[in-house]
Design an enzyme around this catalytic site. Structure first.
Site, PDB file in Angstrom:
ATOM      1  N   SER A   4       0.848  -1.192   0.000  1.00  0.00           N
ATOM      2  CA  SER A   4       0.000   0.000   0.000  1.00  0.00           C
ATOM      3  C   SER A   4       0.889   1.249   0.000  1.00  0.00           C
ATOM      4  O   SER A   4       1.811   1.338  -0.806  1.00  0.00           O
ATOM      5  CB  SER A   4      -0.940  -0.062   1.211  1.00  0.00           C
ATOM      6  OG  SER A   4      -1.933   0.912   1.121  1.00  0.00           O
TER       7      SER A   4
ATOM      8  N   ASP B  44      -9.188  -4.779  -6.047  1.00  0.00           N
ATOM      9  CA  ASP B  44      -8.670  -3.567  -5.398  1.00  0.00           C
ATOM     10  C   ASP B  44      -9.064  -2.352  -6.233  1.00  0.00           C
ATOM     11  O   ASP B  44      -8.615  -2.208  -7.365  1.00  0.00           O
ATOM     12  CB  ASP B  44      -7.145  -3.686  -5.291  1.00  0.00           C
ATOM     13  CG  ASP B  44      -6.506  -2.577  -4.457  1.00  0.00           C
ATOM     14  OD1 ASP B  44      -7.141  -1.517  -4.265  1.00  0.00           O
ATOM     15  OD2 ASP B  44      -5.368  -2.773  -4.007  1.00  0.00           O
TER      16      ASP B  44
ATOM     17  N   HIS C 278      -8.324  -4.167  -1.593  1.00  0.00           N
ATOM     18  CA  HIS C 278      -7.006  -3.653  -1.242  1.00  0.00           C
ATOM     19  C   HIS C 278      -6.457  -4.297   0.025  1.00  0.00           C
ATOM     20  O   HIS C 278      -5.252  -4.530   0.147  1.00  0.00           O
ATOM     21  CB  HIS C 278      -7.092  -2.128  -1.077  1.00  0.00           C
ATOM     22  CG  HIS C 278      -5.777  -1.516  -0.726  1.00  0.00           C
ATOM     23  ND1 HIS C 278      -4.697  -1.576  -1.578  1.00  0.00           N
ATOM     24  CD2 HIS C 278      -5.343  -0.872   0.389  1.00  0.00           C
ATOM     25  CE1 HIS C 278      -3.657  -0.964  -1.001  1.00  0.00           C
ATOM     26  NE2 HIS C 278      -4.027  -0.539   0.183  1.00  0.00           N
TER      27      HIS C 278
END
Lengths: 374, 374
Positions: free
Chosen positions: A153, A320, A353
């Site tokens: 991330s 995601d 995600h």
């Protein structure tokens, strides 16, 4: 809100002092700054078995239980002896991002020049600053070259900055659900999260305290985060249209009625007072600013291709929406152009995600053989 | 905020009085309620050429220019002589949703029992109520059976309620980017939009006025709407990472810096004072509540299959994250099970949920031949 020097459960147990005059990319200098970190395993005599983990926006350095802190960490099932990141072989470091509030210096820390909290006096923060701080830590621990740099991330963007600014600093890289540059959809989401905090009358341009704290803004920001971190597909199976039991419902008008609303409320409740709002604003904006093109003469592909690695593993998730698969493909292609032998893994995890936090079978199943082959 | 009886530009020019005691699905009765509507074209002598359009949450009844109001409407390029919905052949009605603030009775209207605005005293609103009000209007205009019922977004759900509760009320149906029931992702988004309004201190449990108005909450709600109405793909091409000119930037901390942020701000600015916050809350909640399964003994497919039509056209967009293509497929399959000859069109418009408003080539290209074949 814990005062800056105070340890809260799960916060890192070790600190590393950065350069006394730590220069910031966009101007200004930090005096006497530090980063919090944790480690697992032992550094080998030849110092060639070190792995650094760079985290997303909110996690602390406590990725898993260790001797200093036996409580489970945010990547508990990924990290440990015999686990995908096998700490019986690797010396693993996880650092709390510069600018965060989990032990590292940030807007919630005391400004030594004034004796008061930095708040908005903290200099503008970029992920390059976070990368430089992490690099100082790694060097300070006696590691000249990482065996592998892992970033997920926001930490994946920090990792690209790290590799760009410190050539030769890692043999291999694992890039997880991240971006070579923030896309407008992600900017829009993060901008709205920041706006929710800024528009909360209790934010007071960063001068909040425990009595007047931007709970509402932080709650909206967190809920929007959770919505975009997960996936619609997962929730159809998980929540469908299940209602809350009537005794669990508030009486107020338009109160939560569906389980999914209660799930979001639970997430917000756990976050709002456990993450400093100003730190959130700084890190969120730093994510929007990050652009690998700045390391490639204005071109993102060129920026990626200037990173030279022996091996890389790039993992993304089809569900995601914040860091779409197309951006993971872009990273893989760029690193390949830079000469790395790149494995690309696209997972169909339903969790969006956040899958790297929960789909340990999928992610561990890719990470374990990659690290095993190094 | 315009006072309830006051006409604002673009609001409907005609009103239809509902039953003096209009019963609401979840309890309560409206006294002396009305709906605003507009029409285009002429009703044929045999009254068999009527089309009703049911709208999304925020549009008014002014879908296109007409004699009463020559300003362009929200579906200007779709509706008119020679356009996909050809008003030289069809008599087209567009109704402002019951509960809205664009001429129809809703929370921003005067409660005749008290002489004051309804605000939160308005009875709980469901899309079934909106459908029944629209059905009264159609009957009142002398149309026993619609040639076609068109519903998009929230209006598509209202249309399914209409068809379920009034069997035989339409020969054909065009269903656009809608849902047979709200999924948890959409519920989460709408719940968060409502929360942003409710948490705004100026909302005051619905007792706001022009001086103390929940601008911040409405702005966040609208921006989140726009983010979910469009698509990440469109924005990559449209905004990329383009910065605002420095003279267009505010000085305040964390102010907008990217074009996409300014685009959202423009949308919010146009909406915040032009849509009543309480009406927004009521309509948003009604969307969450809608579930065609309630018309099918608890089963969504059965609910759809109980709708009997001659023909249907179901259109969805692959980039729509709020009303995903899978839900359009579900509607098509259900209507087919109910005996309709169904055309299913999946468009790859980059504009996401909002595509039906802007991709006139794509949507008009499907609607024109369908209506032409009736």
């Amino acid at each position: 809100m814990a005062s800056p020097g105070q340890r809260t459960p799960g916060d890192a147990r070790r600190y590393f002092e950065l350069s006394p005059q730590f220069p910031m990319k966009r101007g200004g200098v930090l005096h006497g700054a530090r980063v919090a970190y944790e480690t697992w395993g032992e550094l080998s005599a030849s110092r060639d078995n070190a792995i650094l983990i760079l985290t997303g926006l909110s996690p602390n350095a406590h990725a898993a239980a260790n001797e200093d802190d036996p409580t489970p960490g945010w990547w508990q099932d990924m990290l440990g002896p015999g686990k995908p990141i096998d700490t019986s072989r690797w010396f693993v470091i996880c650092v709390n991002t510069l600018g965060s509030c989990k032990g590292s210096t940030g807007p919630a820390s005391i400004n030594p020049d004034t004796g008061r909290l930095y708040r908005l006096d903290f200099p503008e923060l970029s992920l390059e600053d976070a990368a430089n701080a992490a690099h100082e830590l790694v060097s300070g621990l006696g590691v000249a070259r990482l065996a592998c740099l892992i970033g997920n991330s926001m930490g994946g963007m920090t990792a690209l900055a790290y590799l760009s600014m410190h050539p030769g600093s890692a043999r291999a890289h694992i890039s997880i659900s991240t971006a070579p540059q923030a896309q407008p959809f992600s900017i829009a989401i993060r901008s709205l999260q920041r706006e929710a905090i800024r528009l909360d009358p209790d934010w007071q341009l960063g001068q909040y305290d425990d009595e007047h704290y931007p709970d509402a803004g932080m709650s909206i920001a967190r809920k929007l985060g959770v919505i975009t971190y997960r996936s619609a597909m997962e929730w159809v199976g998980r929540f469908a249209r299940i209602r809350l039991d009537s005794e669990k419902r508030d009486d107020e008008p338009f109160a939560a009625e569906f389980q999914v609303e209660s799930y979001l409320a639970g997430h917000a409740k756990r976050f709002v007072r456990n993450f400093d709002p100003n730190c959130y604003l700084y890190l969120s904006r730093a994510s929007d600013w990050f652009d690998i093109a700045e390391h490639g003469g204005g071109d993102a592909s060129a920026g990626l291709a200037r990173i030279h690695l022996e091996r890389a593993l790039v993992i993304g998730v089809s569900t995601d929406i914040l860091f779409p698969l197309s951006q993971q493909e872009e990273i893989a292609a760029g690193l390949r152009q830079g000469g790395a032998d790149v494995d690309f893994v696209a997972l169909d995890s339903p969790q969006g995600h956040d899958a790297f936090l929960v789909d340990i079978d999928g992610f561990g199943g890719a990470i374990a053989p990659f690290l095993g082959s190094l």
